[in-house]
Design an enzyme around this catalytic site. Structure first.
Site, short mmCIF file in Angstrom:
data_model
loop_
_atom_site.label_atom_id
_atom_site.label_comp_id
_atom_site.label_asym_id
_atom_site.label_seq_id
_atom_site.Cartn_x
_atom_site.Cartn_y
_atom_site.Cartn_z
N LYS A 192 -15.05 -25.07 13.36
CA LYS A 192 -15.91 -26.25 13.35
C LYS A 192 -17.17 -25.92 14.13
CE LYS A 192 -16.52 -30.40 11.80
NZ LYS A 192 -16.57 -30.64 10.36
N SER A 388 -15.64 -32.17 5.25
CA SER A 388 -15.42 -32.91 6.48
C SER A 388 -15.12 -34.37 6.15
CB SER A 388 -16.62 -32.76 7.41
OG SER A 388 -16.22 -32.92 8.76
#
Length: 593
Positions: A192, A388
């Protein structure tokens, strides 16, 4: 007393004159609107016509689903991808349309969007009609679309830019350190990477690995498509890019990337020959926008059963409802309305989003679950990006479709809280002090650096949100949390790879997703109905002048006009400023050139 009456009279006269001026302006404005609305709204397609297509504006998924110019009284539509595909198909069956002219100077667009248009153009060619492409200069993304044409021409001063794919990321840590701003970041998932620019000065090994893998996958699809269209081997195309051999019009032609070097007037002369008219005659051409004014589809409105198609494109947020964004409140209302409509038998979610607010994403997913609980099947179709938060809202669908070059995954969470204590203390000489009743009464502000216990609270919140994300994906995809975690951790995948690892079910577009939804609902006779409902220009204009929409569309229009190609970076900074709570968003901004 005389002086008093003089001032009163002057004030009244001023009010009267101002009223006349305002009234005159309003009459002029509404006169312009009436003139635009009253014009003939029917496409005039003459025999032997060329359909002229350019893509100088961003292409939304749904027509006009983005902030429009509030003063465009001519009501020029910004065509969405699905309407563009429908119009090209319509043109292939229209006996009056003989060819398509792609004038691609100034084109913008992402690879999935371009690939879908390429496929529609290939179908148009299969009908026996010609596609001719011209540009002053072909950036690589523009050339990808042009490569499907029968003939590709470039200006004598132009060239084809062909150099392979690359990514450049900016890192701000040293700059922020010099300013005295510390970005306190919290993230879950080693891939991430959205917070890396604020805590590092270069890519992490994990980020470099994931970018390289999905970028090579997208590049491979690009090469396959260009090679098939131009009859050039993939190895030859790689050699052209590796040596940067396409440097001017002559070399582009010698390498087989284009067919000839011409000025635009010469291309128009060739189009006249194609459609069978004399050189001295005017070329009959019609723009895609004008062609869209033709008769609308008929014959479906009497059908009772419906498949609802919800376009979810743009940032997912909790803020003001804005066209081209996924506002939590608005989409909850849309999905609730669909759930309460007994005629809706299936839902197709068309996602083109890199994510955003976890809260808004979760509220949308909840409504989708309630729709499923009612026995209504849900199918997701992914566009350019569904990552996401974009994947969050899709994960519980009965079936997920993606394009091979869709950007998806990025199952991870992050949060950012800047500390400006050093900036204020050391640079500006401003200090803050507090009085509080409880330990955390003044915690979590940018004016003080987080204490260890405060940092732990925020990191724990991010970790819990990530764990919930994993749980939801595991349930929706019939996987274990461990299996999801192995392919999650914020990692980005291409659609093609996502199918291999179980994050999507099939490769295909919206048309295939609608067919799958119909099959799941056991529908043979149905119609589709699209959401969100796009407000007409008059309604948008009235809301803007009355302040009903907080003037957001006007601000965005002005910023786009001033910033041009840099507008995307402005929106990125604005999104960072407006972040509230944990975020599930793509770690980079997609930009094709």
């Amino acid at each position: 007393m005389r002086q008093f009456f003089k001032f009163v009279f002057a004030s009244c006269l001023g009010v009267i004159l101002a009223s006349f001026v305002v009234t005159a302006i309003m009459f002029a404005v509404f006169g312009a609107i009436s003139s635009a609305v009253s014009t003939d709204d029917t496409a005039d397609v003459k025999p032997n016509t060329v359909l002229a297509i350019d893509f100088t504006q961003a292409i939304p998924e749904k027509t006009n689903n983005l902030p429009v110019n509030p003063f465009d009284f001519q009501n020029n539509k910004i065509l969405g991808l699905q309407e563009i595909l429908d119009l090209i198909k319509k043109a292939s069956e229209d006996d009056d349309i003989k060819a398509i002219y792609l004038n691609l100077s100034g084109m913008t667009g992402n690879q999935v969007t371009s690939r879908k248009i390429r496929q529609a153009l290939a179908d148009f060619k299969a009908s026996g009609k010609k596609v001719i492409a011209y540009s002053h200069y072909y950036p690589q993304a523009t050339y990808y679309l042009a490569s499907v044409a029968d003939q590709i021409y470039v200006n004598p001063i132009g060239a084809v830019e062909f150099q392979g794919y690359g990514v450049i990321l900016a890192f701000f840590k040293d700059m922020l350190d010099k300013l005295g701003i510390e970005m306190q970041v919290f993230y879950a998932g080693q891939f991430k990477s959205a917070t890396e620019p604020f805590r590092m000065n270069e890519m992490s090994d994990q980020n470099r690995l994931q970018i390289k893998e999905y970028m090579e996958d997208l590049y491979d699809i690009f090469l396959d498509d260009v090679a098939a269209s131009r009859g050039i081997t993939k190895d030859s195309l790689k050699a052209i890019a590796e040596g940067y051999l396409s440097r001017d019009a002559e070399s582009s032609k010698a390498l087989g990337l284009i067919d000839d070097i011409k000025y635009e007037d010469e291309v128009r002369s060739e189009l006249k020959a194609i459609v069978g008219i004399e050189e001295n005659d005017d070329l009959n051409s019609i723009s895609l926008q004008e062609y869209a004014k033709g008769p609308a589809k008929t014959g479906e409105y009497g059908k009772g059963d419906k498949i609802a198609v919800v376009y979810a494109e743009g940032e997912i947020n909790d803020g003001i409802e804005t066209a081209g964004q996924i506002n939590g409140d608005n989409y909850v209302k849309i999905l609730r309305k669909i759930r309460e409509d007994d005629k809706v038998k299936a839902l197709v979610l068309r996602v083109n989003s890199g994510g955003g607010s976890v809260l808004a994403s979760d509220r949308i997913l909840r409504e989708i679950q309630l729709i499923k609980d009612k026995g209504i099947p849900v199918v997701t179709s992914m566009g350019d990006v569904a990552a996401s938060g974009g994947y969050y809202i899709a994960c519980n669908s009965n079936k997920i479709f993606a394009e091979p070059n869709t950007i998806t995954g990025s199952i991870g969470v992050f949060g950012i809280l800047p500390s400006v204590q050093k900036l204020f203390n050391d640079k500006l000489g401003i200090h803050f002090d507090t009085v509080q009743t409880q330990k955390y009464s003044t915690a979590f502000t940018p004016f003080f650096k987080l204490k260890d216990s405060e940092f732990a609270i925020l990191q724990n919140s991010v970790d819990k949100t990530y764990d919930r994300f994993l749980t939801l994906v595991a349930k929706g995809r019939s996987m274990t949390k461990e299996e999801v975690h192995a392919v999650a951790q914020g990692r980005v995948w291409s659609g093609r790879k996502a199918k291999e690892i179980g994050l999507v079910d099939e490769l295909g577009g919206l048309e295939q997703a609608i067919a799958a939804a119909a099959a799941l609902a056991e529908l043979k006779d149905y119609r589709t109905t699209d959401y969100p409902r796009i407000k007409d220009p008059m309604q948008q204009f009235i809301e803007q002048i009355t302040g009903a929409d907080d003037g957001e569309a006007i601000r965005q229009t002005m910023m786009k006009r001033e910033l041009g190609d840099m507008y995307g970076f402005y929106t990125c900074v604005k999104q960072m400023k407006d972040m509230k709570g944990p975020q599930a968003r793509l770690p980079f901004m997609l930009y094709a050139e």
